[in-house]
Enzyme design. Structure first.
Site, PDB file in Angstrom:
ATOM      1  N   SER A  45       0.692  -1.125   0.004  1.00  0.00           N
ATOM      2  CA  SER A  45       0.205  -0.014  -0.083  1.00  0.00           C
ATOM      3  C   SER A  45       0.942   1.404  -0.117  1.00  0.00           C
ATOM      4  O   SER A  45       2.168   1.200   0.033  1.00  0.00           O
ATOM      5  CB  SER A  45      -0.891  -0.083   1.295  1.00  0.00           C
ATOM      6  OG  SER A  45      -0.314   0.032   2.529  1.00  0.00           O
ATOM      7  N   TYR A  46       0.214   2.426  -0.083  1.00  0.00           N
ATOM      8  CA  TYR A  46       0.943   3.529  -0.116  1.00  0.00           C
ATOM      9  C   TYR A  46       1.905   3.823   0.961  1.00  0.00           C
ATOM     10  O   TYR A  46       1.756   3.615   2.205  1.00  0.00           O
ATOM     11  CB  TYR A  46       0.028   4.749   0.114  1.00  0.00           C
ATOM     12  CG  TYR A  46       0.375   6.064  -0.473  1.00  0.00           C
ATOM     13  CD1 TYR A  46       1.031   6.442  -1.780  1.00  0.00           C
ATOM     14  CD2 TYR A  46       0.596   7.187   0.230  1.00  0.00           C
ATOM     15  CE1 TYR A  46       1.553   7.656  -2.121  1.00  0.00           C
ATOM     16  CE2 TYR A  46       1.140   8.505  -0.085  1.00  0.00           C
ATOM     17  CZ  TYR A  46       1.628   8.530  -1.341  1.00  0.00           C
ATOM     18  OH  TYR A  46       2.136   9.851  -1.537  1.00  0.00           O
TER      19      TYR A  46
END
Length: 857
Positions: free
Chosen positions: A334-335
């Protein structure tokens, strides 16, 4: 049919988004700038069939800079920069990103922004909008045409959810970034220009191309120097300890800990020793056992990832962040920029865990968690930006390279650990009495490894087995002595410890922390030693101590953390952009004026630590003004200094500088030097004066002789140019007439080098041009015993790219097959050509001087 333009932050991200939203049914074409592709497909947007165009930028489209009239360091007083005119310029002009976006936005009805979901991404949203909105189709005033996608991972579920829950871009967050950019530009440039000119004009061994100041960079350096000062000022103090070893009834010997720990008076230690020296046995006074737990980790955020990358994986913070961003754009995690350590309520923990069952290293642990009971993650801190860093799909070791796999492996293990049980162990403490003194023995025994089975580095260490003793039992004294020791200083800060301090004091953001640490290393303020410890250099120490002598706030973290707090108020709409900017600029302007007034306080420290410029370097070439030798200062920045004229001339920073056979520039009588750079062995003659003071309007500062506009100088392209270079499509191939016996031709713009006519006795350019390709003919004289010519001939004139005699003697590697000169076997003519011909490359005029005029203009 309406058209929807969707813009991501990176080309790989645009491709992933288009592929997921189109279910792989898309067409792809290259964009105008060649760096960004455009993916097209038909689909549905808000219930209407539309044509989608998905493309990207490459980071920031625009960059803040001063108007060009403020770029001359010598002509502009640094204090003017606090109020100087600023403007937005293309961040990378070679990409033509503005033109590319405008071309793709023509005829578009709606734009959807898929930029990274942080403040910087929000800022890029409005940079994109400034480019595309003027050329989009006009619509009714009440119809929304700009949308923002909020997402945290490149997965099908996240991307499609973001597409179905579009919002508007947040201008307040973008404005907070604008404010930070402007403050950093004005403050950093003003202090940096003044410091650099002042100190590099006086000292020759600073070994840094810039003496820079940064509102975040300098407090970061301050932490390192603060630790250095604590180490150097530390005075070891002796202390004494009673060391007691005993033997159990089973014959096992173990050491006990003295309850007083240590004393700082030798006579007192002797008194305690006398009280127990006659004791033959110690008695077990008590035994306590307590079950304890080591908590599983909280969900992973950026700062913790950077800390672990440095301390456990041996990777610098900037390198760690680059790898994390690469893993994110590939859809593996994820980010990676988040301050949140708590999963959202609706986060699909089980689904994420199920994807990891096939991992060889952790698959068994994952299946066990899924089949038994998955633990609820610990509560953390939710700042409302992004979910914690989490693996998004399974990767196997062969899929990722070394460091990428190691970081992915850690992120995955950390995620699994957050859902695992706590580690449980038994803490046992046995207390002993020896006369009037108390001693103890402690140990830990693992009960349930819990999360440490997946994070073995966090496991409870296997210590000495707890001796099987009961209360009242006795152990025989085997050794008793008084040991003298010394207190020791702290060690230098590690990158991991520095990251912790920066986070604690609000210096930088989760994204910029690695940049600031990298900057103080690159600028030779600190050096990275073993164990990734940051040791300040003399330059770094003197800078910080100088700031402390003049204005402590310039180096303390409190100033920047206060500014960051105000910028955050802009981001949430609680502070006015212009008011914050003007107030902060006014404060730092006043500080700058005071700093400039008191610079001699810092200079006193520089005088002690560094050598005067006039006493640095070695004599190299003669000054054209006084005809005395100038000294080459080899420490960064590399430069020539004339102590008689008190003038300094900068030189290329990457390469080896030597005297160019005592040849002089016809314009100013300065002796030429030659700069050798690159693995290809490219050499560039340079006049020190012309390099710093361009003699012709069309020349820029920092140009060497191969780019000179002089019409008759024997070192300029007017005399030595052979043909245009199509490798870079900007330069000219110039003959290096001083390179013998290993003769070379090189482009005066790019790094292309041609090795020609090795061992030839003499090489010079002819006045004639080649009939076939238009390149200048070359006169070559060979050694009699090495001549490739028939009979006793040693002289030959021909084209290096067409003549069958000369072509085999031309060796080139770069851009092979792209340049017309690389098309061999065109038959050219031996001997001299049919008269002077200009080069016909790129449709330029046939006359040689006219072609050079066109090239320079």
């Amino acid at each position: 049919m309406k058209t929807v333009l969707m813009v991501a932050e990176k080309p790989s991200l645009a491709q992933s988004i288009a592929k997921l939203l189109s279910n792989g049914k898309m067409t792809t074409r290259k964009g105008l700038n060649g760096a960004c592709s455009v993916h097209e497909y038909n689909g549905t947007f808000q219930g209407t069939t539309v044509k989608f165009k998905v493309t990207s930028v490459c980071g920031h489209v625009m960059a803040l800079d001063f108007h060009h009239k403020y770029n001359n360091w010598d002509a502009v007083n640094p204090v003017e920069l606090f109020q100087a005119e600023t403007l937005k310029k293309e961040a990378n002009p070679k990409l033509n990103m503005v033109k590319f976006l405008q071309q793709e936005a023509k005829g578009v009805d709606i734009v959807v922004l898929w930029l990274d979901c942080d403040k910087e991404g929000e800022n890029i949203c409005f940079e994109v909008l400034d480019c595309v909105e003027p050329v989009m189709n006009t619509t009714r005033s009440n119809q929304q045409t700009v949308f923002r996608a909020k997402f945290s991972a490149i997965t099908e579920s996240d991307i499609k959810l973001a597409m179905n829950t579009l919002i508007e871009p947040d201008e307040n967050q973008a404005r907070s970034v604008d404010a930070r950019q402007e403050l950093d530009l004005r403050i950093g440039c003003a202090f940096t220009r003044f410091q650099t000119k002042y100190f590099q004009g006086k000292y020759g061994d600073l070994d840094s191309s810039l003496i820079s100041y940064g509102p975040c960079q300098t407090p970061t350096l301050g932490f390192c120097v603060q630790r250095h000062d604590a180490i150097t000022s530390f005075k070891p103090e002796p202390f004494w300890v009673l060391q007691l070893k005993v033997e159990s009834s089973l014959g096992r010997t173990f050491a006990l800990d003295w309850e007083r720990v240590r004393v700082f008076d030798k006579e007192v230690a002797t008194v305690y020793y006398s009280k127990v020296q006659e004791v033959q046995e110690v008695i077990v006074e008590s035994i306590s056992k307590k079950e304890k737990a080591k908590q599983r980790p909280q969900a992973l955020h950026t700062v913790e990832m950077l800390r672990v990358g440095s301390s456990a994986l041996g990777m610098g913070p900037q390198h760690t962040m680059q790898i994390a961003e690469s893993l994110y754009t590939q859809g593996y995690i994820s980010y990676p920029r988040t301050e949140t350590t708590q999963y959202p309520e609706k986060f699909d923990l089980r689904g994420t865990l199920q994807q990891l069952q096939g991992g060889a290293a952790w698959g068994a642990t994952v299946r066990e968690l899924l089949h038994t009971a998955m633990n609820k993650p610990r509560k953390g801190h939710d700042v409302g930006d992004h979910p914690p860093i989490t693996p998004m799909r399974l990767a196997r070791e062969g899929e990722l390279s070394g460091d990428a796999w190691r970081l992915y492996d850690y992120i995955t293990r950390h995620f699994i650990a957050t859902l695992s049980p706590d580690c449980k162990y038994l803490q046992t403490t046995i207390s002993f009495t020896a006369g009037e003194e108390s001693f103890s023995f402690s140990g830990k025994t693992p009960i349930d490894p819990g999360f440490t089975s997946i994070m073995p580095w966090a496991a409870i260490p296997v210590e000495e087995t707890i001796p099987p003793l009961e209360k009242g039992a006795t152990c025989k004294v085997s050794e008793l002595k008084v040991a003298e020791r010394q207190t020791s200083p702290p060690d230098y800060l590690t990158e991991s410890e520095l990251i912790t301090l920066m986070e604690k004091h609000g210096i930088g953001t989760d994204a910029s922390i690695p940049v600031h640490i990298n900057n103080i290393t690159q600028r030779n303020y600190v050096q990275l030693h073993s164990g990734r410890r940051l040791v300040p250099t003399s330059l770094g120490i003197v800078l910080v101590h100088g700031y402390q002598k003049i204005d402590q706030e310039l180096v303390l973290p409190t100033m920047r953390s206060s500014v960051e707090g105000t910028l955050n108020l802009i981001a949430v709409g609680k502070a006015n952009f212009d008011a914050v900017l003007s107030h902060t600029i006014d404060i730092f302007c006043r500080k700058y004026l005071y700093f400039e007034k008191c610079i001699t306080n810092m200079d006193e420290l520089f005088e002690v630590s560094f050598t005067k410029l006039a006493d640095t370097g070695k004599a190299l070439s003669r000054c054209g003004k006084c005809v005395r030798y100038m000294k080459l200062v080899s420490a960064k920045p590399i430069r020539l200094h004339c102590s008689h004229c008190d003038e300094t001339y900068s030189l290329p920073q990457n390469g080896t500088i030597k005297l160019y056979k005592e040849l002089k520039c016809p314009l100013d009588d300065f002796e030429l030097v030659v700069c050798s750079t690159g693995s290809q062995g490219k050499t560039t003659p340079i006049c020190p004066y012309c390099y710093n003071n361009p003699p012709f309007p069309s020349m820029k500062k920092g140009m060497g002789c191969p780019e000179c506009r002089h019409p008759s100088c024997k070192f300029s392209p007017a005399t030595l140019s052979v043909c245009p270079c199509l490798t870079c499509e900007e330069g000219m191939v110039v003959m290096d007439t001083m390179s013998g016996p290993k003769w070379k031709m090189a482009c005066n713009k790019c790094n292309m080098v041609l090795h020609v006519f090795e061992d030839a006795f003499k090489v010079s350019l002819s006045e004639d041009g080649c009939d076939e390709c238009g390149a200048s003919l070359i006169d070559v004289t060979f050694h009699r015993n090495k001549s490739p010519l028939p009979g006793d001939k040693t002289e030959h004139t021909g084209c290096a790219f067409c003549d069958p005699v000369l072509v085999p003697m031309v060796k080139f590697d770069m851009a092979k097959g792209r340049h017309p000169m690389f098309r061999r076997g065109r038959g050219g003519k031996r001997g001299r050509g049919r008269g002077r011909r200009g080069r016909r490359g790129r449709g330029k005029p046939k006359d040689k001087m006219a072609q050079l005029d066109a090239f320079f203009l």
